[in-house]
Enzyme design. Structure first.
Site, PDB file in Angstrom:
ATOM      1  N   GLU A   1       0.837  -1.204   0.000  1.00 15.98           N
ATOM      2  CA  GLU A   1       0.000   0.000   0.000  1.00 15.98           C
ATOM      3  C   GLU A   1       0.872   1.254   0.000  1.00 15.98           C
ATOM      4  OE1 GLU A   1      -2.415  -0.854   3.458  1.00 15.98           O
ATOM      5  OE2 GLU A   1      -2.997  -2.773   2.588  1.00 15.98           O
TER       6      GLU A   1
ATOM      7  N   GLU B   1      -4.517  -6.783   2.760  1.00 17.84           N
ATOM      8  CA  GLU B   1      -3.252  -7.406   3.154  1.00 17.84           C
ATOM      9  C   GLU B   1      -3.247  -8.888   2.809  1.00 17.84           C
ATOM     10  OE1 GLU B   1      -5.072  -5.330   4.994  1.00 17.84           O
ATOM     11  OE2 GLU B   1      -3.765  -3.577   5.098  1.00 17.84           O
TER      12      GLU B   1
ATOM     13  N   GLN C   1       1.750  -1.949   5.755  1.00 17.76           N
ATOM     14  CA  GLN C   1       1.981  -0.555   6.173  1.00 17.76           C
ATOM     15  C   GLN C   1       2.300  -0.411   7.669  1.00 17.76           C
ATOM     16  OE1 GLN C   1      -1.057   2.793   5.342  1.00 17.76           O
ATOM     17  NE2 GLN C   1       0.268   2.678   3.542  1.00 17.76           N
ATOM     18  N   PHE C   2       1.613  -1.167   8.471  1.00 16.97           N
ATOM     19  CA  PHE C   2       1.917  -1.263   9.904  1.00 16.97           C
ATOM     20  C   PHE C   2       1.764  -2.735  10.292  1.00 16.97           C
ATOM     21  CE2 PHE C   2       0.886   3.211   9.648  1.00 16.97           C
ATOM     22  CZ  PHE C   2       1.687   3.817  10.594  1.00 16.97           C
TER      23      PHE C   2
ATOM     24  N   ASP D   1       0.456  -3.921  12.696  1.00 22.29           N
ATOM     25  CA  ASP D   1      -0.902  -4.091  13.204  1.00 22.29           C
ATOM     26  C   ASP D   1      -1.868  -4.550  12.101  1.00 22.29           C
ATOM     27  OD1 ASP D   1      -0.537  -2.048  15.850  1.00 22.29           O
ATOM     28  OD2 ASP D   1       0.671  -1.595  14.100  1.00 22.29           O
ATOM     29  N   TYR D   2      -1.488  -4.328  10.853  1.00 24.69           N
ATOM     30  CA  TYR D   2      -2.392  -4.656   9.746  1.00 24.69           C
ATOM     31  C   TYR D   2      -1.986  -5.931   9.036  1.00 24.69           C
ATOM     32  CZ  TYR D   2      -3.533   0.111  10.898  1.00 24.69           C
ATOM     33  OH  TYR D   2      -3.865   1.246  11.592  1.00 24.69           O
TER      34      TYR D   2
ATOM     35  N   PRO E   1      -4.992  -9.381   8.911  1.00 27.12           N
ATOM     36  CA  PRO E   1      -5.896  -9.868   7.853  1.00 27.12           C
ATOM     37  C   PRO E   1      -5.200 -10.857   6.901  1.00 27.12           C
ATOM     38  CG  PRO E   1      -6.061  -7.473   8.051  1.00 27.12           C
ATOM     39  CD  PRO E   1      -4.899  -7.898   8.919  1.00 27.12           C
TER      40      PRO E   1
ATOM     41  N   HIS F   1      -1.200   1.287  15.837  1.00 28.29           N
ATOM     42  CA  HIS F   1       0.023   1.654  15.105  1.00 28.29           C
ATOM     43  C   HIS F   1       1.238   1.427  15.994  1.00 28.29           C
ATOM     44  CE1 HIS F   1      -3.156   4.203  13.269  1.00 28.29           C
ATOM     45  NE2 HIS F   1      -2.563   3.876  12.154  1.00 28.29           N
TER      46      HIS F   1
HETATM   47  C1  LIG Z   1      -6.138  -3.119   7.688  1.00 28.96           C
HETATM   48  C2  LIG Z   1      -5.508  -1.791   7.450  1.00 28.96           C
HETATM   49  N1  LIG Z   1      -4.632  -1.650   6.435  1.00 28.96           N
HETATM   50  C3  LIG Z   1      -4.021  -0.461   6.216  1.00 28.96           C
HETATM   51  C4  LIG Z   1      -4.280   0.620   7.007  1.00 28.96           C
HETATM   52  C5  LIG Z   1      -3.548   1.973   6.787  1.00 28.96           C
HETATM   53  N2  LIG Z   1      -4.453   2.956   6.216  1.00 28.96           N
HETATM   54  C6  LIG Z   1      -5.134   3.819   6.997  1.00 28.96           C
HETATM   55  S1  LIG Z   1      -6.173   4.776   6.126  1.00 28.96           S
HETATM   56  C7  LIG Z   1      -5.719   4.080   4.653  1.00 28.96           C
HETATM   57  C8  LIG Z   1      -6.347   4.538   3.368  1.00 28.96           C
HETATM   58  C9  LIG Z   1      -7.833   4.294   3.346  1.00 28.96           C
HETATM   59  O1  LIG Z   1      -8.384   4.842   2.183  1.00 28.96           O
HETATM   60  P1  LIG Z   1      -9.949   4.849   1.933  1.00 28.96           P
HETATM   61  O2  LIG Z   1     -10.536   3.540   2.302  1.00 28.96           O
HETATM   62  O3  LIG Z   1     -10.193   5.292   0.544  1.00 28.96           O
HETATM   63  O4  LIG Z   1     -10.530   5.880   2.972  1.00 28.96           O
HETATM   64  P2  LIG Z   1     -10.269   7.456   3.051  1.00 28.96           P
HETATM   65  O5  LIG Z   1      -9.047   7.659   3.883  1.00 28.96           O
HETATM   66  O6  LIG Z   1     -10.118   7.949   1.670  1.00 28.96           O
HETATM   67  O7  LIG Z   1     -11.456   8.032   3.721  1.00 28.96           O
HETATM   68  C10 LIG Z   1      -4.741   3.110   4.872  1.00 28.96           C
HETATM   69  C11 LIG Z   1      -4.103   2.307   3.812  1.00 28.96           C
HETATM   70  C12 LIG Z   1      -5.206   0.438   8.051  1.00 28.96           C
HETATM   71  N3  LIG Z   1      -5.546   1.430   8.875  1.00 28.96           N
HETATM   72  N4  LIG Z   1      -5.800  -0.766   8.238  1.00 28.96           N
END
Ligand SMILES: Cc1ncc(C[n+]2csc(CCOP(=O)(O)OP(=O)(O)O)c2C)c(N)n1
Ligand SMILES: Cc1ncc(C[n+]2csc(CCOP(=O)(O)OP(=O)(O)O)c2C)c(N)n1
Ligand SMILES: [Mg+2]
Ligand SMILES: [Mg+2]
Lengths: 351, 409, 351, 409
Positions: A43, A74, A96-97, A99-100, A103, A143
């Protein structure tokens, strides 16, 4: 102190100073250059270069098919990496972290870790899963987690945690070249500089640290070998990641002559180095940020006890994160800092 | 046999990157009022076209037109506008608080306020919302005290979440607002479970959930749609397509190949695509979906087409991956401006009242901030340390009690 | 021997004999009857009654909305259960094999386990996740795993493992009534009768065992309390699930006067019972089927060492599954049977 | 306001249970030849109808009709038939072996043989297959030795998987057959990854994967579709809808509300529904999807409509949850009988040749079984114990070496 570990044959050349992010970037750069089967995805790792900037510039340099963004899934990231590994590539993926990573747990445990065994070597999936882990950045409970223990319980996976820019690059290259799946956990709190838990003191950049001298090109730090960062006679401290700096600081602050071992690889762990040290010192403190119960400290404690029972002069102590989620406002109450380690050292010495 | 041409890997790319001039004239935006409004009893299969169109009510003359016009009275519209203004003012202030070092992190919903606000107006107060981190507007629309939101952002002693959560990860059961998770998408199938529970009990409350378009790639999205379809759960599943997921454009989530609303089709769920910057359209679509859910017809997937005007969070710098003026070029406008213009067009509002409403909002936010800040901001004051060991379990087990003792609290 | 544990106030009534499946069924039946907020779902649990028949007859008795089949999506099963728990229900879900719980890992770790804490008690999700685990049935590597350790590392979850029909029912009722999420692992090898690892001997049905006397109605066995199955002076054996029978057999066969403790709840573990025993015996053997490294035995070893260091007269030994996947044809080479336990006991006695 | 009617939970139920007389006359089975065959370059969006129709080639007079007729030569058809006969004979024998206690477990593909066999015929030999446990037909069609398959089922000393896997979980890289996993669905996105790798390398091999309709509910299914669409991966994603997932009818997987082929639509993938008991239809659909994939047009989702004639596995007893004669009532017939009738209709086959081909198959299976059994069946003989510690990692780490030593091997 085991710093600096200059690269073999470096012959006194002045090396560039890198922080851990730059060292990781350099490792991936080196491997993209050397091996066309290496590719990177995750990501935000492509054009943007990753939320921690570890893959910065790699897409520009190697093109969009060698370093690219993925959908936020993930499980899909790990699964496609397994398929690529089975094809013969060496994918390096970023979660990315840490914590993720959950999944993707099934793909890691039931698939990546088992493929070679269940197919009797017919198939295997070399792959490296890089992911920032640990606290100290006010990241709150999703995080900041340290999930290393669960990976060490999954036979078929290797688990690696660097603590310096030099090691980060050398270990990451070893991980990428390894034919087994490697979970490569990056202590995000020390991306930019070593951190000993003294959060009220000024931040120290890596450039001040000898292990930030990182050769430009290819070199490796072998998996499975610990590093004795400080030799000592009175007790052994086992640590990894950010915690090695806490350990070193506690050793200095306490005035106790502790041997500090940076494990670097958690599985397979360097048992010989551990046993030799504890047999010498007769005392052992284990520290990690993860929650205590069934953390990796439990395995270390069991191993030390099994191997060194007759040398032990006091109970082995674990200094760890509490058995709660990592609470946002209680960063420093949660983080096992030098005071808690020092207190444990004293108990162990008196014990 | 082996005379085949080589394969190649496609990696989707956004149209514009920093330095480019964004141009959205190619974007197909259907006329307001042009999409039919089927009866709620319609077979989902028969309205597949709604997944590709776009429900819009406000036309270019700021009039409400077409079958989806929810015909709201001016007072409701004004309350909606005020709620959006308040949300924006709140976001601005909290963003600045982070920049001033008063907290660790913040996420704005700027440009997307209609998504949360209009939906809240269309739902009943006791329906349960399972939002993402970008629907703070729900709490504000439902009248949750700004003061308490701020205490959470500051992790101060009055923080209802006791300093445990990252700022913006609110929880307010009494306001029908489910605890926000840091893990994306997990709340989508949970909302389905809550809705199933409501149906199981013969209750009349429904659930609604929101994820970003990027998050639709998670397995949880699929679980939500599958379970919602199979058990005909009374739930509204919203996908907020704000074009970006941190630095990844919607094509990385699959948006180049189909709409997110169309994901519904394969489950036999109705999927409808809505202009997310059109308060009236969002209201009407939510209302339609809520009626279906309440009539035991099951779930609806709604794609809310909008644009993330600001950075992803305070940790982000969007100028690194998209043109700086992309938000300005965005053709669907600003939801606040559009609703304001509609009210003015109706003769129910004017620039002066707007200015003063905005000032009110800013003042309300400022007053709440003063109150919250007085109790401390991050690092200055926090809940008692011993609370850190509570609520892991309902009753504290021995090992956590001993750890608390070890800590001396 | 701590058997039989007749229900309090049973007053000498003759009780029906149940195998473990029947006892689990009876627990669910009892709770469906008592509490309209209890409902049951999972793959094949509805009309069919589950692949191990644990929910047999419940759909017929209570209707399709109280006991029903789900799509094959373990993540969806746990997620919807969380939503229901948050609503106020007490879902009891079945994961068909513990090996298939991994796709739901994120929902368990990041959601079920964290909800109460992160919302400061605003929300919580009572739920029970029943799942058959462990080997001994020639199920190969994906129908034999013992994943308990990873759940014990997840603070916010409770982990329970019964070893008799009586306990199975009483513990399951406690789990269902518990307000925290409980992972309820059922040792599938002993569904139909106790099994001590002597696979070449005739199968013994539960009806021959005193703990198969299971009261019809409501009763509980509390979570968090171990059961001393055999008292002894020379060493302590910590076990759970199927392994308690291996332990008892090894104790008899070895002639060593071992105290055998059935932990029953792994988290929170009954530390007082463990410590009292090891302080008395000075020696400890820990056994489990799961792979060794970072298994729950590591935590037990660390706890015993921390609490009883000065009482220990020999190293604590772990007898566990090997650090390989569970191989189909090597069922009995993998399964830690009485011979391996006896050998460890001798080492510990001599140590 | 609170005058709303109570919600209720829907739990889908199959039409027939034990004791009922199954009647499929209501099942809509389109005429053979009635579905159009679009050009492979078609926009997926324009062939949504194919997700709801059913591609069928063999008509009720056993003729091959319509645009999907792959016009295979009789020799190929005969080979296909023989391969299916061999698969069925193999299944029968191994099932009996389990019943005789010679192994622990077995799963038949009876009634679904065309799914694996026709696809294998349509794919290239070096395309990589990521099957479920019910596509043993692939190995047989590709000429993998039955002897080796049996050694795996028996976990005997010649088992290529060294006694480590449950019977039926074959692995044969040289035959383009990926290691079967016990965890459902995991192979679907892995196939996408393999296909992405092939595209990345400019190779010309494609991947194909199979899951049951029940398995489509796993998150992995969604990941596969998402990644396949986004990267236009050269992969064929097959859903084998055999109506049952152990005891759960297809409605529990969402089959009452839409087709499984239609799941493709929301990803912008072509989804096509095929009569899975029609060898020619399966062949033609696979060929179409393979051509698309090889032309860098990406993935196709194929639903193969069929029926699981036998129990789920040797551990199952289907008479507990479905009518005993449901298989007989199933309107799409038996794939072997249908292909046989077609060949007879072509004048390229007759009952006698069929009888003798079947005997040949049974004899071939018996001979292989003798050979394999001679080396031992489960519990009688097995690979050397020390191999049990190998291949966990490429090189054995110290802790596993010590465990091997502890075991004394
Ligand atoms: C399971 C998981 N993977 C990755 C992340 C890191 N992360 C946080 S917000 C985000 C982007 C999300 O984008 P979107 O679903 O389009 O929502 P928006 O921020 O645009 O409202 C990511 C990759 C996370 N919080 N949880
Ligand atoms: C992740 C996972 N969950 C559950 C199971 C148990 N299980 C094995 S086969 C099966 C049914 C699969 O049905 P379907 O996908 O329709 O395939 P079919 O057996 O009909 O070919 C189930 C639930 C499993 N193997 N893996
Ligand atoms: Mg977005
Ligand atoms: Mg099926």
């Amino acid at each position: 102190m085991a710093y600096p570990q200059t690269a073999p044959g470096n012959g006194g050349l002045i090396m560039p100073t890198m922080n851990m992010i730059q060292a990781l970037n350099s490792a991936m750069d080196t491997m993209l250059e050397r091996d066309p089967n290496v590719l990177i995805f995750g990501e935000d790792v492509g054009y943007f270069g990753g939320v921690f900037r570890a893959t910065e510039g790699l897409q520009r340099k190697y093109g969009v098919t060698r370093c690219f963004d993925t959908p936020i899934g993930e499980g899909g990231i790990i699964a496609t990496a397994i398929g690529m590994g089975a094809y013969g590539l060496r994918p390096v993926v970023e979660i990315q972290f840490a914590d993720y990573i959950y999944p993707a747990f099934d793909q890691l445990v039931s698939e990546a870790a088992r493929l070679r065994y269940r197919s009797a070597g017919d198939f295997s999936a070399a792959m490296t899963v890089r992911t920032p882990y640990g606290g100290g950045i006010f990241g709150g409970q999703t995080h900041s987690q340290s999930p290393e223990a669960i990976f060490t319980h999954v036979t078929g996976l290797k688990t690696v945690i660097p603590s310096t820019p030099y090691d980060a690059k050398g270990l990451l290259i070893s991980a990428i070249e390894d034919d087994d799946p490697v979970i490569f956990l990056e202590p995000k709190r020390i991306y930019n500089g070593p951190f000993n838990g003294r959060h009220d003191q000024p931040v120290v950049p890596w450039s001040k640290h000898p292990a930030s001298e990182v050769p430009e090109g290819y070199y490796t730090v072998p998996l499975g070998r610990a590093n004795i960062l400080r030799s000592g006679e009175q007790m052994t401290i086992l640590a990894y990641g950010t915690m090695v700096y806490v350990a070193l600081t506690a050793a200095e602050a306490s005035g106790i002559d502790a041997e500090v071992i940076d494990l670097r690889t958690l599985l397979p762990v360097d048992i010989d180095t551990i046993v030799a040290s504890v047999e010498k010192t007769g005392r052992c403190v284990i520290i990690h940020e993860a929650t205590r119960t069934s953390g990796y400290g439990a395995e270390l404690s069991a191993l030390v006890q099994e191997h060194c029972f007759y040398h032990l002069e006091a109970p082995i102590e674990r200094v760890t994160g509490w058995d709660t989620p990592y609470p946002h406002a209680f960063e420093w109450e949660y983080f096992p800092g030098p005071e808690r380690v020092t207190a444990a050292m004293r108990r162990v010495l008196e014990g | 046999m082996k005379n085949r041409k080589p394969l190649s890997l496609r990696v989707p790319q956004p149209k514009y990157r920093p330095g480019d001039s964004p141009d959205f004239t190619g974007l197909v935006v259907p006329e307001a009022g042009s999409v039919r409004r089927p009866d709620i009893g319609v077979r989902p299969h028969d309205i597949a076209d709604l997944a590709y169109g776009m429900i819009r009510v406000l036309d270019s003359h700021h009039r409400a037109v077409g079958p989806w016009d929810p015909k709201l009275d001016p007072e409701t519209l004004r309350r909606g506008l005020q709620s959006m203004l308040l949300t924006r003012a709140y976001d601005d202030r909290m963003y600045r608080a982070q920049r001033q070092g008063r907290t660790s992190f913040y996420m704005k919903s700027t440009g997307e306020e209609a998504v949360a606000t209009a939906a809240s107006f269309a739902l009943e107060r006791d329906d349960m919302c399972f939002p993402s981190y970008r629907q703070q507007g729900i709490l504000i629309a439902r009248g949750y005290p700004l003061f308490k939101m701020m205490c959470q952002v500051y992790s101060n002693p009055a923080d209802p979440l006791k300093g445990r959560q990252l700022p913006i990860m609110y929880s307010a059961k009494d306001y029908g607002f489910f605890s926000i998770s840091g893990n994306l998408g997990t709340q989508f199938p949970q909302a389905v479970g809550w809705a199933m529970a409501s149906a199981y009990k013969g209750d009349d409350r429904i659930a609604a959930s929101w994820v970003g378009e990027g998050t639709t790639a998670e397995g949880d999205f699929h679980h939500a749609c599958t379970f919602a379809a199979v058990y005909r759960a009374p739930v509204i599943l919203n996908v907020v397509n704000n074009q970006w997921a941190i630095s990844s454009f919607s094509g990385i989530a699959g948006g180049d190949d189909s709409t997110f609303a169309s994901r519904a089709i394969g489950y036999g769920l109705p999927g409808i695509r809505v202009d997310g910057n059109d308060f009236l359209a969002v209201y009407a679509a939510t209302q339609w979906a809520a009626e279906r859910a309440r009539s035991n017809m099951g779930a609806t997937l709604i794609e809310l087409y909008t644009y993330r005007v600001e950075g992803h969070s305070t940790s982000d710098d969007p100028s690194r991956y998209r043109p700086q003026d992309e938000a300005k070029a965005w053709p669907l406008g600003d939801p606040i401006v559009r609703l304001k213009n509609h009210l003015i067009q109706l003769g129910e509002w004017d620039e002066e009242r707007h200015e003063s409403a905005n000032k009110d909002a800013v003042e309300q936010v400022r007053a709440s901030d003063r109150e919250a800040s007085a109790l401390g901001t991050l690092g200055q004051a926090k809940p008692s340390i011993k609370t850190m060991f509570e609520d892991v379990y309902k009753d504290m087990p021995w090992h956590i009690r001993r750890q608390r003792q070890e800590m001396g609290v």
